[in-house]
Scaffold this active site. Structure first.
Site, PDB file in Angstrom:
ATOM      1  N   GLU A  93      11.698  -3.850 -26.547  1.00 42.73           N
ATOM      2  CA  GLU A  93      12.048  -5.197 -26.105  1.00 42.73           C
ATOM      3  C   GLU A  93      13.003  -5.936 -27.037  1.00 42.73           C
ATOM      4  O   GLU A  93      13.826  -6.731 -26.584  1.00 42.73           O
ATOM      5  CB  GLU A  93      10.759  -6.037 -25.951  1.00 42.73           C
ATOM      6  CG  GLU A  93       9.858  -5.604 -24.820  1.00 42.73           C
ATOM      7  CD  GLU A  93      10.379  -6.022 -23.451  1.00 42.73           C
ATOM      8  OE1 GLU A  93      11.426  -6.690 -23.396  1.00 42.73           O
ATOM      9  OE2 GLU A  93       9.739  -5.672 -22.453  1.00 42.73           O
ATOM     10  N   SER A 354     -53.264 -12.967 -31.046  1.00 49.02           N
ATOM     11  CA  SER A 354     -53.808 -12.714 -32.389  1.00 49.02           C
ATOM     12  C   SER A 354     -52.739 -12.657 -33.469  1.00 49.02           C
ATOM     13  O   SER A 354     -53.052 -12.315 -34.614  1.00 49.02           O
ATOM     14  CB  SER A 354     -54.578 -11.382 -32.383  1.00 49.02           C
ATOM     15  OG  SER A 354     -55.690 -11.447 -31.514  1.00 49.02           O
TER      16      SER A 354
END
Length: 701
Positions: A93, A354
């Site tokens: 590019e 518990s």
């Protein structure tokens, strides 16, 4: 006549020059006005990105689309992108990107020559900077002459305000890749299912080709056009000797993707919480570990499916030393409506069953009236109207304290809680950072030892993380703000007591899929089989697991040991690391068999129970009585208030302790006047010369 002719020519030349100057001035003025009309560069708008959530190592956990539905992820070319792709992009590019000032005259000249010689536009001559200018403003006619001039002007402005790396990063974030995908990261994730840090030649060439015509080359619509465009990029790179013909041929043989992949959604509950906390931050960094999160989410999903319909699973992993959350699985499936997947069960308040028992034992060890090797009775007992029973409705008689905890026997735990004090347990857990939720207008009671209180999985895991840290907890942290960590450590219990609890829990029998002695853990089941829990730890991390229905409905047979504990052990196995040993015994820890313990520690005594030491009457506090309310007269000032303490039996000298601190000795008449503590519950203990002790808890008003 010959002298006049040169003068006429001079005047004509001056006139032409003046006319040209006026035209130039007018054009320059008009051009300057046109440039001014463009306004400032829209950099702020161009820099807007999708909010991204990353883990402690920078890995993407989740991204949120922008308000208009576009995916645009922040990108740094040096950190986030394969260098070979950047090289390929610039070679194709904008070969002179690093040296030009926004406009490349050579590229524009080539484009003009191609237009004249071929009669149509072959290449636009646009630089990366000019393309960025177009992407920032999106004019209606990208290839018109006026649009090109506009791009040139804007490109020069961009080059003046940004450096080359900033320009490249902005381009890589804005470049279109079809549909609502913008930027290299969004495209790589959507098309290849990975970050663009490592790309093959075929992938890099495809990503170079797509932005040239993103809509006509969309992989999910026109894959054949995208394939052809990719191959043209490869052919040009071969012709320019940037790629070998063999590599290009191999890349061309690679098929292009035809379907988009889903954007990652790891840790969705944590991400939602983070974005609601930091609404305007483009990048939010969490303490989570993406690798651990990635293996625990399918574990929760698969186990929930195996356990039955409507059941969900929550898992949280915490780093002990820092309190940082390493993984949080809020549900069995974020998008599973049948399991209320969007409800974060790690933050939901549920009955812990518990799982609070270890902290009861820890305070008992801290107070010094019991030891892991002490004997304790597991027999039917009643505390007023409350008569606790073991889960299996059986009793084991006299057992060591450590076995009572390892087997989660209810009666010994409640007997110890009665001695420790429910309010003291509640206060200590809150002091350590846990938010306990009691029924409305109800004070802490003995039932909290078996789940009669509400707590979240994250708070429970935070408390357990304090045990391998020898009694110190840290507030959990999940969002990393980058600043100095100012969280203060909080006290859970004495270091020796914390080590004793952790050492006992290391001996808890493992589930069928586990190996004993590798992690310390505890299970719990809430009343009515609504919640199953398991929390475990080694020297490095603590993992908590919750199983149940998000709507709180009971699930018959849902038990912590069979439903949650196997998930816990699988979670530790999936960390991929060997368990880290627990800390060594701290100074002052008493390691002895029952026979070698001091006489008062050999067997647990409930409050008020008399024990004879030889022929002497056992030590017993006669006043104040256990559980009584003492009204202290402070009308003459706080220093004038006194409270008598009287004892019977025992061997002198005897020491009086209030809330663990010595306040003097009993005199010859077996009594002492002490300064009463401030309003509230107070623990009064008397220890005689033989080591025997008696304790009462009173309320000072």
């Amino acid at each position: 006549m010959s002298g006049i002719e040169p003068d006429r020519k001079i005047r004509r030349a001056v006139g032409i020059l003046a006319t040209l100057a006026v035209i130039t001035l007018c054009f320059s003025t008009a051009f300057a006005a046109w440039v001014s009309s463009l306004g400032p560069l829209p950099l702020a708008e161009a820099r807007k990105v999708s909010t991204t959530i990353i883990d402690r190592n920078g890995k993407l956990l989740r991204a949120y689309a922008m308000a208009d539905g576009r995916w645009r992820l922040p990108v740094d070319a040096k950190k986030d992108v394969d260098p070979s792709y950047v090289d390929l992009l610039l070679a194709y590019e904008d070969q002179r990107f690093r040296v030009h000032g926004g406009v490349d005259p050579w590229a524009l000249g080539r484009a003009a020559y191609q237009l004249v010689t071929r009669g149509h536009i072959v290449s636009g001559g646009s630089t990366i900077t000019m393309q960025l200018a177009r992407l920032m403003e999106e004019p209606a006619h990208h290839r018109s002459l006026s649009a090109k001039i506009r791009q040139i002007v804007r490109a020069i402005e961009i080059e003046r305000q940004l450096d080359k790396d900033q320009i490249l990063n902005l381009y890589l974030a804005l470049a279109p890749f079809g549909g609502n995908l913008e930027g290299i990261r969004a495209a790589s994730i959507a098309y290849f299912g990975k970050e663009p840090k490592r790309l093959s030649l075929a992938e890099a060439a495809l990503l170079v080709a797509l932005p040239q015509s993103p809509e006509t080359r969309r992989l999910d619509r026109y894959p054949e056009r995208a394939h052809a465009a990719r191959d043209r990029v490869l052919d040009r790179m071969v012709s320019e000797h940037r790629v070998t013909a063999e590599d290009a041929a191999q890349a061309k043989a690679t098929p292009v993707p035809t379907l988009r992949k889903q954007m990652p959604i790891l840790a969705p509950h944590s991400s939602d919480q983070a974005i609601s906390t930091l609404k305007d931050e483009p990048v939010i960094k969490l303490t989570l570990d993406a690798s651990l999160q990635k293996v625990l989410e399918p574990l929760a999903r698969d186990r929930a499916v195996a356990l039955g319909p409507n059941i969900s699973v929550g898992i949280i992993a915490i780093e002990n030393a820092t309190g940082d959350v390493l993984a949080r699985v809020g549900s069995a499936g974020y998008f599973d409506a049948s399991r209320a997947g969007q409800v974060d069960m790690t933050r939901a308040v549920r009955s812990p069953g518990s799982t609070l028992k270890p902290f009861i034992y820890g305070l008992a060890f801290e107070d010094g009236f019991v030891h892991p090797e002490s004997l304790i009775e597991d027999r039917p007992i009643r505390f007023g109207s409350y008569a606790p029973e073991n889960f299996d409705l059986t009793y084991q008689g006299t057992v060591p304290v450590k076995r009572a905890l390892q087997q989660s026997l209810n009666v010994p735990a409640i007997a110890l809680l009665d001695r420790v004090g429910s309010s003291r347990l509640s206060a200590r857990l809150k002091q350590a950072g846990a938010n306990l939720v009691l029924p409305k207008e109800e004070a802490p009671g003995l039932a909290m030892g078996l789940g009669g209180v509400g707590v979240t999985l994250q708070d429970l895991a935070m408390l357990y993380a304090g045990l391998p840290q020898l009694g110190s907890t840290k507030p959990l942290r999940e969002i990393m703000d980058g600043g100095r960590d100012v969280r203060e450590t909080m006290r859970l219990m004495d270091p020796v007591a914390a080590w004793q609890v952790a050492n006992v829990l290391m001996g808890t029998p493992p589930p069928e899929n586990g190996v004993g002695g590798r992690i310390a853990f505890k299970t719990g089941t809430s009343y009515g089989y609504r919640d199953a829990w398991s929390v475990g730890f080694d020297g490095r991390i603590t993992i908590g697991v919750w199983v149940g229905r998000p709507d709180g409905a009971p699930v018959p047979g849902l038990i912590g040991r069979s439903a949650a504990a196997p998930i816990l052990f699988d979670a530790f196995a999936r960390t991929g690391k060997l368990p880290v040993p627990l800390p060594k015994a701290p100074k002052g820890a008493l390691i002895a068999t029952n026979a070698k313990l001091p006489l008062p520690l050999r067997r647990f005594r409930a409050i008020g129970e008399l024990v004879r030491t030889g022929r002497e009457q056992a030590l017993h506090i006669q006043f104040p009585l256990n559980g009584s309310r003492i009204d202290v007269d402070r009308s003459d000032g706080p220093d004038a208030a006194v409270m008598p303490v009287r004892v019977a039996g025992g061997a002198v000298p005897m020491t009086v302790l209030v809330n663990g601190r010595s306040v003097g000795e009993i005199d010859g008449r077996r009594q002492r006047l002490i300064d009463p503590p401030g309003p509230g519950f107070a623990r009064l203990t008397v220890i005689d010369a033989a080591g025997a002790a008696d304790t009462v808890v009173v309320r000072i008003q």
